[in-house]
Every structure is written in structure tokens, then in C-alpha cells.
Design a protein around this motif. Structure first.
Motif, PDB file in Angstrom:
ATOM      1  N   ARG A 235      59.028 -71.471 -83.157  1.00  0.00           N
ATOM      2  CA  ARG A 235      57.814 -71.166 -83.927  1.00  0.00           C
ATOM      3  C   ARG A 235      57.244 -72.446 -84.541  1.00  0.00           C
ATOM      4  NH1 ARG A 235      55.666 -70.357 -88.597  1.00  0.00           N
ATOM      5  NH2 ARG A 235      57.496 -71.194 -89.683  1.00  0.00           N
ATOM      6  N   LYS A 236      58.119 -73.287 -85.105  1.00  0.00           N
ATOM      7  CA  LYS A 236      57.659 -74.547 -85.702  1.00  0.00           C
ATOM      8  C   LYS A 236      57.094 -75.484 -84.638  1.00  0.00           C
ATOM      9  CE  LYS A 236      60.690 -74.572 -89.770  1.00  0.00           C
ATOM     10  NZ  LYS A 236      61.827 -75.250 -90.445  1.00  0.00           N
ATOM     11  N   GLU A 237      57.750 -75.544 -83.467  1.00  0.00           N
ATOM     12  CA  GLU A 237      57.270 -76.407 -82.384  1.00  0.00           C
ATOM     13  C   GLU A 237      55.862 -75.997 -81.943  1.00  0.00           C
ATOM     14  OE1 GLU A 237      59.816 -76.783 -79.024  1.00  0.00           O
ATOM     15  OE2 GLU A 237      61.577 -77.342 -80.207  1.00  0.00           O
ATOM     16  N   LEU A 238      55.657 -74.683 -81.752  1.00  0.00           N
ATOM     17  CA  LEU A 238      54.347 -74.194 -81.318  1.00  0.00           C
ATOM     18  C   LEU A 238      53.282 -74.467 -82.376  1.00  0.00           C
ATOM     19  CD1 LEU A 238      55.356 -70.772 -79.673  1.00  0.00           C
ATOM     20  CD2 LEU A 238      54.708 -72.877 -78.506  1.00  0.00           C
ATOM     21  N   THR A 239      53.648 -74.295 -83.650  1.00  0.00           N
ATOM     22  CA  THR A 239      52.695 -74.555 -84.736  1.00  0.00           C
ATOM     23  C   THR A 239      52.285 -76.029 -84.739  1.00  0.00           C
ATOM     24  OG1 THR A 239      53.706 -72.795 -86.060  1.00  0.00           O
ATOM     25  CG2 THR A 239      52.318 -74.379 -87.215  1.00  0.00           C
ATOM     26  N   GLU A 240      53.271 -76.929 -84.600  1.00  0.00           N
ATOM     27  CA  GLU A 240      52.974 -78.367 -84.605  1.00  0.00           C
ATOM     28  C   GLU A 240      52.090 -78.756 -83.423  1.00  0.00           C
ATOM     29  OE1 GLU A 240      56.788 -80.174 -84.605  1.00  0.00           O
ATOM     30  OE2 GLU A 240      57.259 -79.616 -86.687  1.00  0.00           O
ATOM     31  N   LEU A 241      52.330 -78.155 -82.254  1.00  0.00           N
ATOM     32  CA  LEU A 241      51.506 -78.449 -81.076  1.00  0.00           C
ATOM     33  C   LEU A 241      50.054 -78.072 -81.322  1.00  0.00           C
ATOM     34  CD1 LEU A 241      53.811 -77.247 -78.140  1.00  0.00           C
ATOM     35  CD2 LEU A 241      53.040 -79.585 -78.571  1.00  0.00           C
ATOM     36  N   CYS A 242      49.836 -76.898 -81.922  1.00  0.00           N
ATOM     37  CA  CYS A 242      48.471 -76.433 -82.178  1.00  0.00           C
ATOM     38  C   CYS A 242      47.783 -77.308 -83.227  1.00  0.00           C
ATOM     39  CB  CYS A 242      48.489 -74.971 -82.628  1.00  0.00           C
ATOM     40  SG  CYS A 242      48.992 -73.811 -81.332  1.00  0.00           S
ATOM     41  N   SER A 288      39.290 -68.684 -83.337  1.00  0.00           N
ATOM     42  CA  SER A 288      38.141 -68.374 -82.482  1.00  0.00           C
ATOM     43  C   SER A 288      38.564 -68.253 -81.025  1.00  0.00           C
ATOM     44  CB  SER A 288      37.071 -69.471 -82.605  1.00  0.00           C
ATOM     45  OG  SER A 288      37.559 -70.693 -82.050  1.00  0.00           O
ATOM     46  N   ARG A 289      37.636 -67.732 -80.217  1.00  0.00           N
ATOM     47  CA  ARG A 289      37.863 -67.576 -78.781  1.00  0.00           C
ATOM     48  C   ARG A 289      38.115 -68.932 -78.119  1.00  0.00           C
ATOM     49  NH1 ARG A 289      35.338 -63.870 -74.662  1.00  0.00           N
ATOM     50  NH2 ARG A 289      35.223 -65.017 -72.711  1.00  0.00           N
ATOM     51  N   ASP A 290      37.282 -69.945 -78.466  1.00  0.00           N
ATOM     52  CA  ASP A 290      37.470 -71.278 -77.884  1.00  0.00           C
ATOM     53  C   ASP A 290      38.828 -71.856 -78.254  1.00  0.00           C
ATOM     54  OD1 ASP A 290      34.972 -71.101 -76.773  1.00  0.00           O
ATOM     55  OD2 ASP A 290      33.971 -72.274 -78.347  1.00  0.00           O
ATOM     56  N   ALA A 291      39.278 -71.579 -79.479  1.00  0.00           N
ATOM     57  CA  ALA A 291      40.565 -72.105 -79.932  1.00  0.00           C
ATOM     58  C   ALA A 291      41.725 -71.551 -79.109  1.00  0.00           C
ATOM     59  CB  ALA A 291      40.768 -71.791 -81.413  1.00  0.00           C
ATOM     60  N   CYS A 292      41.548 -70.337 -78.536  1.00  0.00           N
ATOM     61  CA  CYS A 292      42.596 -69.750 -77.688  1.00  0.00           C
ATOM     62  C   CYS A 292      42.899 -70.670 -76.509  1.00  0.00           C
ATOM     63  CB  CYS A 292      42.167 -68.376 -77.172  1.00  0.00           C
ATOM     64  SG  CYS A 292      42.046 -67.098 -78.444  1.00  0.00           S
ATOM     65  N   TYR A 293      41.834 -71.190 -75.887  1.00  0.00           N
ATOM     66  CA  TYR A 293      42.022 -72.040 -74.713  1.00  0.00           C
ATOM     67  C   TYR A 293      42.524 -73.437 -75.105  1.00  0.00           C
ATOM     68  CZ  TYR A 293      39.643 -68.319 -72.195  1.00  0.00           C
ATOM     69  OH  TYR A 293      39.318 -67.099 -71.654  1.00  0.00           O
ATOM     70  N   ILE A 294      42.142 -73.894 -76.296  1.00  0.00           N
ATOM     71  CA  ILE A 294      42.671 -75.187 -76.778  1.00  0.00           C
ATOM     72  C   ILE A 294      44.179 -75.071 -76.994  1.00  0.00           C
ATOM     73  CG2 ILE A 294      42.629 -76.829 -78.693  1.00  0.00           C
ATOM     74  CD1 ILE A 294      39.652 -76.129 -79.073  1.00  0.00           C
ATOM     75  N   ALA A 295      44.611 -73.980 -77.637  1.00  0.00           N
ATOM     76  CA  ALA A 295      46.040 -73.756 -77.872  1.00  0.00           C
ATOM     77  C   ALA A 295      46.790 -73.622 -76.547  1.00  0.00           C
ATOM     78  CB  ALA A 295      46.244 -72.511 -78.729  1.00  0.00           C
ATOM     79  N   ILE A 299      49.942 -75.994 -75.259  1.00  0.00           N
ATOM     80  CA  ILE A 299      51.263 -75.441 -74.899  1.00  0.00           C
ATOM     81  C   ILE A 299      51.611 -75.774 -73.455  1.00  0.00           C
ATOM     82  CG2 ILE A 299      52.529 -73.271 -74.563  1.00  0.00           C
ATOM     83  CD1 ILE A 299      50.921 -72.198 -77.009  1.00  0.00           C
ATOM     84  N   HIS A 300      50.647 -75.647 -72.552  1.00  0.00           N
ATOM     85  CA  HIS A 300      50.900 -75.989 -71.149  1.00  0.00           C
ATOM     86  C   HIS A 300      51.165 -77.481 -70.972  1.00  0.00           C
ATOM     87  CE1 HIS A 300      49.119 -72.236 -68.937  1.00  0.00           C
ATOM     88  NE2 HIS A 300      50.149 -71.957 -69.703  1.00  0.00           N
ATOM     89  N   GLY A 301      50.587 -78.293 -71.828  1.00  0.00           N
ATOM     90  CA  GLY A 301      50.830 -79.732 -71.736  1.00  0.00           C
ATOM     91  C   GLY A 301      52.203 -80.137 -72.227  1.00  0.00           C
ATOM     92  N   ALA A 302      52.818 -79.280 -73.057  1.00  0.00           N
ATOM     93  CA  ALA A 302      54.105 -79.639 -73.656  1.00  0.00           C
ATOM     94  C   ALA A 302      55.299 -79.032 -72.930  1.00  0.00           C
ATOM     95  CB  ALA A 302      54.127 -79.191 -75.121  1.00  0.00           C
ATOM     96  N   TYR A 303      55.094 -77.893 -72.272  1.00  0.00           N
ATOM     97  CA  TYR A 303      56.209 -77.207 -71.628  1.00  0.00           C
ATOM     98  C   TYR A 303      55.893 -76.944 -70.156  1.00  0.00           C
ATOM     99  CZ  TYR A 303      57.358 -75.992 -76.493  1.00  0.00           C
ATOM    100  OH  TYR A 303      57.648 -76.032 -77.828  1.00  0.00           O
ATOM    101  N   GLU A 340      57.838 -66.010 -73.489  1.00  0.00           N
ATOM    102  CA  GLU A 340      56.476 -65.536 -73.249  1.00  0.00           C
ATOM    103  C   GLU A 340      55.630 -65.862 -74.471  1.00  0.00           C
ATOM    104  OE1 GLU A 340      54.574 -61.208 -73.483  1.00  0.00           O
ATOM    105  OE2 GLU A 340      55.731 -61.453 -71.645  1.00  0.00           O
ATOM    106  N   VAL A 341      54.396 -66.333 -74.250  1.00  0.00           N
ATOM    107  CA  VAL A 341      53.497 -66.678 -75.356  1.00  0.00           C
ATOM    108  C   VAL A 341      52.186 -65.920 -75.182  1.00  0.00           C
ATOM    109  CG1 VAL A 341      52.323 -68.536 -76.599  1.00  0.00           C
ATOM    110  CG2 VAL A 341      54.510 -68.994 -75.459  1.00  0.00           C
ATOM    111  N   GLN A 342      51.746 -65.271 -76.258  1.00  0.00           N
ATOM    112  CA  GLN A 342      50.450 -64.583 -76.285  1.00  0.00           C
ATOM    113  C   GLN A 342      49.551 -65.309 -77.283  1.00  0.00           C
ATOM    114  OE1 GLN A 342      51.380 -60.580 -77.402  1.00  0.00           O
ATOM    115  NE2 GLN A 342      52.470 -60.118 -75.506  1.00  0.00           N
ATOM    116  N   ILE A 343      48.324 -65.594 -76.847  1.00  0.00           N
ATOM    117  CA  ILE A 343      47.382 -66.341 -77.691  1.00  0.00           C
ATOM    118  C   ILE A 343      46.129 -65.493 -77.864  1.00  0.00           C
ATOM    119  CG2 ILE A 343      46.143 -68.504 -77.997  1.00  0.00           C
ATOM    120  CD1 ILE A 343      48.038 -69.701 -75.851  1.00  0.00           C
TER     121      ILE A 343
END
Length: 754
Positions: A235-242, A288-295, A299-303, A340-343
Motif C-alpha cells: 500500500r505504501k509503495e503504490l501510494t509513493e508511486l502515485c 479524476s478520470r485523467d488521474a486514473c491513467y496517470i496512476a 504502476i506499469h512503469g514500476a512493476y 490485482e490493482v483497481q484504479i
């Protein structure tokens, strides 16, 4: 409705104290200050008085149940009218309150909604499947008029499931749980109420598969104790990535998947719990909707991503309005665990949890208007799937058939396809061009004669994939084929095909019956006009002359019986039966040889007595490695089917014929390649002369053989072939299928079933 305990069965009497609804009123006022709380109080007063002499199975005052239902509805933030219906939903069914009195006290809207819920409640009182199916029609009709009927019913069922353990009889608990799993959980999913669906599934699963439920929960507790910090670390890793990607306002939560979802995945993939690698899921809420794709990019860039696990339900929402990005990734070394990750946005999350109920207030309250996008996404302006159910209701003949087709329509793991004009059509996984045609319009399905998938002519049984563009070719006067029913997957298509086949068969029976009766009357030199037939309809228990023709045509009534009913004086004295000696099979005959060969199957099976004839079903071709079951047939021994065989449904009314059997893997291991089995595959290949040689050569290279081959459909560009392969077991067949798929000229290879 919940269980009612009569006064005569109470073990002890306690002073009755009416429970308070102050908490409910405060809850409603917190999200809707303008709500008509006086109406809620009046509804409670009527319900409390009506249920005062009743108690639930645990001895509590019955009014506890309506209050609990109302609180669940308030949790959905429903309007005051719906909550009043929640308080009153059992009054007409269980007490002396009448529909007329409710209409006088609360108006037509509340009275009508209570009446709709009352009719649905009678589903729970039916143990006979036909009666249950007949009453299920009322559910569809009530939903089509006002979806709030279903929302109240789901809240009612949810509270009853939470208290199901108080029901003493196990068979009754399991029947209610099965009904919940088959009908109400899928309905909750179809209106987007994921939280309700998940809880109903888990509560039902605990009753239907208590051992599996306990095992999975114990395993989850074990993993939780040995890796309690994993979820928090991820959870912390995903938060830091975003945050690094420029999304400071992000909320990440982690959770384990529910016991039922884990069990369902184990069944679907045919794997053990230890083989599941993605039992953890994480939800990322962004502004926002755009932020979904940024996140997603972060995530795809890190894992490392897991192939085939990415789904974009934001650009292409589900039919219930659900929107989210789903992806699967593998954690960094040393964990190497898949998650599994849901955004999604907060608004998307609210809709995902509560579905139609999430924004009901926008539709109902004065001055608050939902955007057109929200209304369309929620399906509030046109519940397409409800309209499909109404069409199934119209096309299905028997109540059982309607219930079966409706279940097909409810269970949908979706694919999204497009018409040539760009219209999006959502279909269940495994759908074919025929299903697509019927989804466009019933008349398009009836007249379908071919289909182009992405510009290429493909067979009508071809399985559609996400993003396919489908062009349906029709012919004037075209009619459905009875063979379509074997491969369509939507209830709407199956109901329409069955209706056409039934009408066609009825006409054949009418013609046959008319001819048979004319011949019978002519042989006796008697008048067989319709006037004569009309005079004996009551005696033969037929409504019309046409129905009589059908009964004669399908063999239900003999032509001679009709003549004798019309002219009793023509009856002949019954003849004494002749004794005919039985015929003994000839030694060495082909039939005897086949039986002897089949009985050998018993040697590789456990659970079969010595000397019992056993053979493998030709509909599903079971192989070692398949879960199997035996069907006992008097005088024919035991037929072995796979547990997924569709034909097993035909034996559901005779559970005593089912026999628990399994493969004797020790015997199979000793026999090795000397015990071949038949595996059937369906191949779609280019219409080229070399393809058949390619199939046989490929099978030979992989230590198998082609024992039978039949071209079932040949077109200009492709041909469809059924191939019987000689294989050792399921693993060998899977290897053969993989090899055939890689062969030149082969487009598609699947195991053929039924």
C-alpha cells in the motif's frame, strides 16, 4: 420476508418493548435533510402494530427485521419512499394489513411498491421448482416497472441471509442459500451493487460449501499471520508511486479477496489454493478520470505486468455502469507475488459499491439532476438487460425454461463487440455471432445466415473476442436453426431459438395428427370432421381441435382412442397378449463385442463394482484428469460423464442415478500408452487441401492418432472439422491442442463438448 415463529412455539414470554427508530431517522436526515420523516414514522407505526404478535426464529420481535431492512436501504442512501416500503414490505404478506389500506394511508406509489415486493417474497415460500419459476416471472415484471422493488428485495434478502443461521432445518437453509446464489447475487451484480453481491455470495457459500469455506478462511488466517505486513508495505509503495507521478490526493487500500471469489477462481482454473498467486487486491482512488491513467502508467512503469490481465472499464463501462481500470502486476524481488490493482475515482467507487442505488437521489429529489452521462451509465433511463429478460419471458414456453434462460442472462463475464456503425454490444464471455445478432434485434437473429468478424467470413459458432467488429448477414425469410442452441450462450438467443423450434415442431405435429386422424376415421367409415372432434374435446382434455392434432401428432393420444371416444360402439374387445420368447444375443456379435469392450472401462475407475458394464459418454468424451461422475442406467450399466457435461442437467430430477466415481490413476500409470482414450476437438482451419494432412501429421508427431475426422461445415475461406484424437489423458490432449493451434492453416482449436 423472514421466518415467523408462531406464539404457540415460543418457549417463554418476555414483555414486549417496541424498538426505537431514532437511529434510522438520524441516518436518513444526515444525507437527505428534506426527507419526509413523518411518513417514515407513520410507516413504522403501521408495521410495528401489524407485527406485534410475531417473532423471528431467534425469539426477537419481528419488527426488528423491517427496521434492519430500512437501515440497509438508508445505507444505500435511498429516498424516503423506498425506506417506508422497507418498513412495510412484509405487512401485506404476513399480517391483516391490506393493499387498499396502504393506498389510503400512504398513496398509490408506496402501496404499489409494497405489492411488488410482496409478490417477490412468495418466491421464498416455494419449494417446487415450477412454482418458483412461475413466480420468478413476477420479479422480472416488477423490476421493469420500478427498479426500487428489486433494491428493497435485495435489502430484505441480505438481512435474512445475515440471520440464516437461526433457521433450524439444514435443507431449508441450503435451499435459501442456493436461491440467493442463483438469483439474487447475480441481480445485485447486474444493477451494480457489488458490495451486496459479494456479501450475498459469501453468506450463501458458507451454507452451500461449509467445508470449503472453513478451509479457505483458515488458510487466509494462516497467511495473514505470516505476512501481516505485506499489504501495508505494498500500500505504501503504490501510494509513493502515485505521489511521484504528481498525484498527491490518492487513497490506496489493500484487501484479501473474499472466500467465495477465491473458491470460484479455484474452480474456474482447476487449481489448488496454494497455486493461486493473486489473492491480494489493491484499490487506488484518485481525484479524476485523467488521474486514473496517470496512476496506471506509474504502476506499469514500476512493476512487470501480467499478460491478459489489463481491462479498461472506464472507456468501455460494463452494462451496469461499472467503471474502473483493472490490471495485474508482479511485485519486486524478493516477494515476486502477483497482485490485482483497481484504479478509479471516488464517484466511480461509489457507483461500483452501490450501483443504481448510489445516485437514486439524483433522479428522485427536486432540484437535483443527474448528468446525462450518469443517467446512461446507471441505466436509469433504459435498463436494457431488464428489457432482454422481458423478451425471454415472452419467448420462453415453460416456466422452467424461463428460469433457465434468465440465469443464462444474469451470469455474464463480458466481452465488448461493435457493429459496423460503431454501436457497442456487450455479451457474455463465449458469445457467438448468433448471440450478437439477437442482441442487436430478435428479427436480425432469426434471419441470420452468416457473419463477418473483422472483415473475414467466420462460422456462426466462432467465439467472439473483445473489440471484434461483427457484421451480421441476413436473408429474407431466414429462420433459426435448431443446431444453434448447442453453441449460443445468451438466454435471449436460446429462448428465441427454442420458441421457433417449438412452433415449427407444433406445426409438424398438427399436420401429422390431422393425417393420422383422417386415416383412422376413414378406415372405420366414420365422420371425422372438426365438428365431431369439437364434441369430444372435453373428454380428451384438450382445449382446441388444433391441440388435439398436436397430441395425436406427438403420440400423446392414439388415433384409435380418438375414434373410440367419438364412436364408443366401435370399441373392440381387448385381445389376449401373445407370449413372445426373448431373443438371446449371438456370441461374437458386434453388439456383444462392443459391450465387452465398454465394460473394460471399469478397470480404470474407482467406485465401480466388479462386473458392472461401464462406458464413456460420447457427448463429452471424458479423459483421465477430468472430474467425472457416473450415471446409472438400468440394464445398461454406468455411463461416465465429465462433471461439466451439459447433458447431466437431463438427469437432475433423478439424483439417485448419480454415482460418485473417479479415475484409478495407479492402474492408468501402469497401463501407460496401452490405454488410449478418445478426445474430441473442434478445428477451424483454412479451406486448403493440405490442412487435413497437417492435422494428421501433427497428431502423429505428438504421439497421438486421428481415429475419426468429419468436416461439419465448409465455406469458401474456411472449414470446420470435428476430430477424434487418440490420447492418454487430459494433459496429452492439451498438448495436442497447443500443437494443432500452432500448425499452419489452423485458425482455432477447442475441445469439443456436447
Amino acid at each position: 420476508m423472514s421466518e415467523v415463529l408462531p406464539q404457540s412455539e415460543k418457549t417463554e414470554k418476555t414483555p414486549y418493548v417496541a424498538p426505537s427508530i431514532n437511529g434510522l431517522l438520524r441516518r436518513i436526515e444526515s444525507y437527505d435533510p428534506a426527507a419526509d420523516l413523518d411518513m417514515i414514522r407513520r410507516a413504522y407505526a403501521v408495521a410495528e402494530q401489524a407485527h406485534r404478535e410475531q417473532a423471528r426464529d431467534n425469539g426477537e420481535p419481528y419488527i426488528i427485521h423491517p427496521i434492519a431492512v430500512a437501515n440497509i436501504l438508508a445505507g444505500f442512501r435511498m429516498d424516503a419512499t423506498t425506506i417506508a416500503v422497507g418498513l412495510l414490505h412484509d405487512t401485506v404478506e404476513d399480517t391483516g394489513v391490506t393493499h387498499a389500506s396502504l393506498r389510503a394511508d400512504f398513496g398509490e406509489e408506496i402501496a404499489s411498491l409494497v405489492d411488488g415486493v410482496t409478490k417477490l417474497t412468495r418466491l421464498e415460500l416455494q419449494s417446487d421448482r415450477t412454482k418458483q419459476a412461475e413466480n420468478f416471472r413476477k420479479l422480472v415484471l416488477a423490476m421493469s416497472r420500478d427498479i426500487r422493488v428489486l433494491i428493497v428485495k435485495l435489502a430484505d434478502r441480505l438481512h435474512n441471509m445475515r440471520t440464516l443461521h437461526y433457521v433450524q432445518r439444514q435443507d431449508r437453509r441450503q435451499r435459501i442459500a442456493r436461491e440467493t446464489m442463483d438469483i439474487y447475487a447475480p441481480l445485485a451484480e447486474r444493477i451494480g451493487m457489488d458490495r451486496v453481491k459479494t456479501e450475498l455470495q459469501n453468506l450463501s457459500f458458507a451454507q452451500l460449501e461449509p467445508e470449503a469455506d472453513a478451509t479457505i478462511r483458515a488458510r487466509l488466517n494462516f497467511l495473514r499471520g505470516h505476512g501481516a505486513d505485506v499489504i501495508e508495505q505494498v500500500r505504501k509503495e503504490l501510494t509513493e508511486l502515485c505521489v511521484e507521478a504528481g498525484l498527491p490526493e490518492v487513497e490506496v487500500t489493500g484487501r484479501e479477496k473474499s472466500p467465495y471469489s477465491i473458491w470460484a477462481k479455484m474452480q474456474k482454473r482447476n487449481v489448488a489454493f496454494e497455486q493461486l498467486s493473486d489473492i491480494m487486491a489493491f484499490r487506488v482512488l484518485v481525484p479524476s478520470r485523467d488521474a486514473c491513467y496517470i496512476a496506471l502508467g506509474a504502476i506499469h512503469g514500476a512493476y512487470p505486468t501480467i499478460a491478459g490481465r489489463f481491462k479498461d472499464y472506464i472507456s468501455t463501462p460494463k452494462s451496469n455502469g461499472y467503471q474502473s481500470l483493472h490490471t495485474g502486476v508482479t511485485l519486486r524481488h524478493p516477494r515476486n507475488q502477483k497482485i490485482e490493482v483497481q484504479i478509479r475515482t471516488s464517484e466511480m467507487h461509489d457507483l461500483a459499491e452501490n450501483g443504481v442505488a448510489a445516485h437514486w437521489a439524483y433522479k428522485e429529489r427536486p432540484g437535483a439532476v443527474a448528468s446525462e452521462t450518469e443517467v446512461v451509465a446507471l441505466g436509469l433511463n433504459k435498463l436494457r438487460w431488464v428489457q432482454d429478460l422481458l423478451e425471454i419471458l415472452e419467448d420462453s414456453g415453460a416456466p422452467d425454461e424461463f428460469l433457465e434462460n434468465t440465469k443464462l442472462e444474469l451470469y455474464q463475464d463480458q466481452v465488448f463487440c461493435f457493429t459496423p456503425k460503431g454501436q457497442l454490444i456487450s455479451l457474455p464471455r463465449g458469445a457467438t455471432p448468433i448471440d450478437f445478432a439477437y442482441a442487436v434485434h430478435s428479427q436480425v437473429g432469426d434471419a441470420c445466415v452468416g457473419a463477418k468478424i473483422n472483415g473475414r467470413l467466420m462460422p456462426l459458432r466462432h467465439e467472439l473476442q473483445n473489440g471484434d467488429q461483427v457484421e451480421i448477414m441476413t436473408a429474407r425469410g431466414g429462420t433459426p436453426s435448431a443446431s444453434w442452441e448447442r453453441f449460443v450462450v445468451t438466454g435471449k438467443a436460446r429462448a428465441r431459438i427454442r420458441r421457433h423450434v417449438a412452433l415449427q415442431q407444433r406445426q409438424v405435429n398438427i399436420d401429422n395428427g390431422r393425417t393420422a386422424l383422417a386415416k383412422a376415421f376413414r378406415q372405420e367409415g366414420a365422420d371425422g370432421s372438426e365438428k365431431v372432434l369439437e364434441s369430444i374435446l372435453r373428454d380428451l382434455r384438450q382445449a382446441t381441435v388444433e391441440d388435439l392434432y398436436v397430441a395425436v401428432g406427438n403420440g400423446q393420444i392414439g388415433p384409435r382412442d380418438v375414434v373410440n371416444t367419438a364412436y364408443p360402439e366401435l370399441r373392440q374387445a381387448p385381445r389376449a397378449p401373445r407370449m413372445v420368447p426373448g431373443l438371446s444375443p449371438r456370441i461374437g456379435s458386434s453388439a456383444h463385442h462392443a459391450a465387452g469392450r465398454a465394460s473394460g472401462a471399469g478397470s480404470v475407475l474407482t467406485g465401480v463394482g466388479a462386473g458392472i458394464s461401464t462406458h464413456f459418454a460420447g457427448c463429452c468424451h471424458p479423459l483421465p484428469g477430468d472430474p467425472i461422475v457416473g450415471i446409472i442406467a438400468q440394464g445398461k450399466g454406468i455411463t461416465v460423464h465429465t462433471r461439466q457435461c451439459q447433458n447431466l442437467a437431463g438427469f437432475s430430477s433423478s439424483p439417485e442415478r448419480f454415482l460418485e466415481i473417479d479415475w484409478d490413476y495407479d492402474v492408468l500409470a501402469k497401463s501407460g500408452q496401452n490405454a488410449p482414450h478418445i478426445g474430441r476437438v473442434s478445428v477451424i482451419a483454412a479451406n486448403e487441401p493440405a490442412v487435413l494432412a497437417t492435422l494428421t501429421n501433427t497428431a502423429s508427431k505428438h504421439h497421438g492418432g486421428v481415429v475419426n475426422l468429419r468436416i461439419v461445415n465448409r465455406q469458401l475461406d474456411f472449414m470446420e472439422i470435428l476430430v477424434d484424437l487418440e490420447v492418454r489423458d487430459l494433459r496429452h490432449l492439451s498438448a495436442m491442442i497447443a500443437a494443432l493451434r500452432a500448425a499452419q492453416g489452423v485458425m482455432q482449436v477447442e475441445r469439443a463438448r456436447n
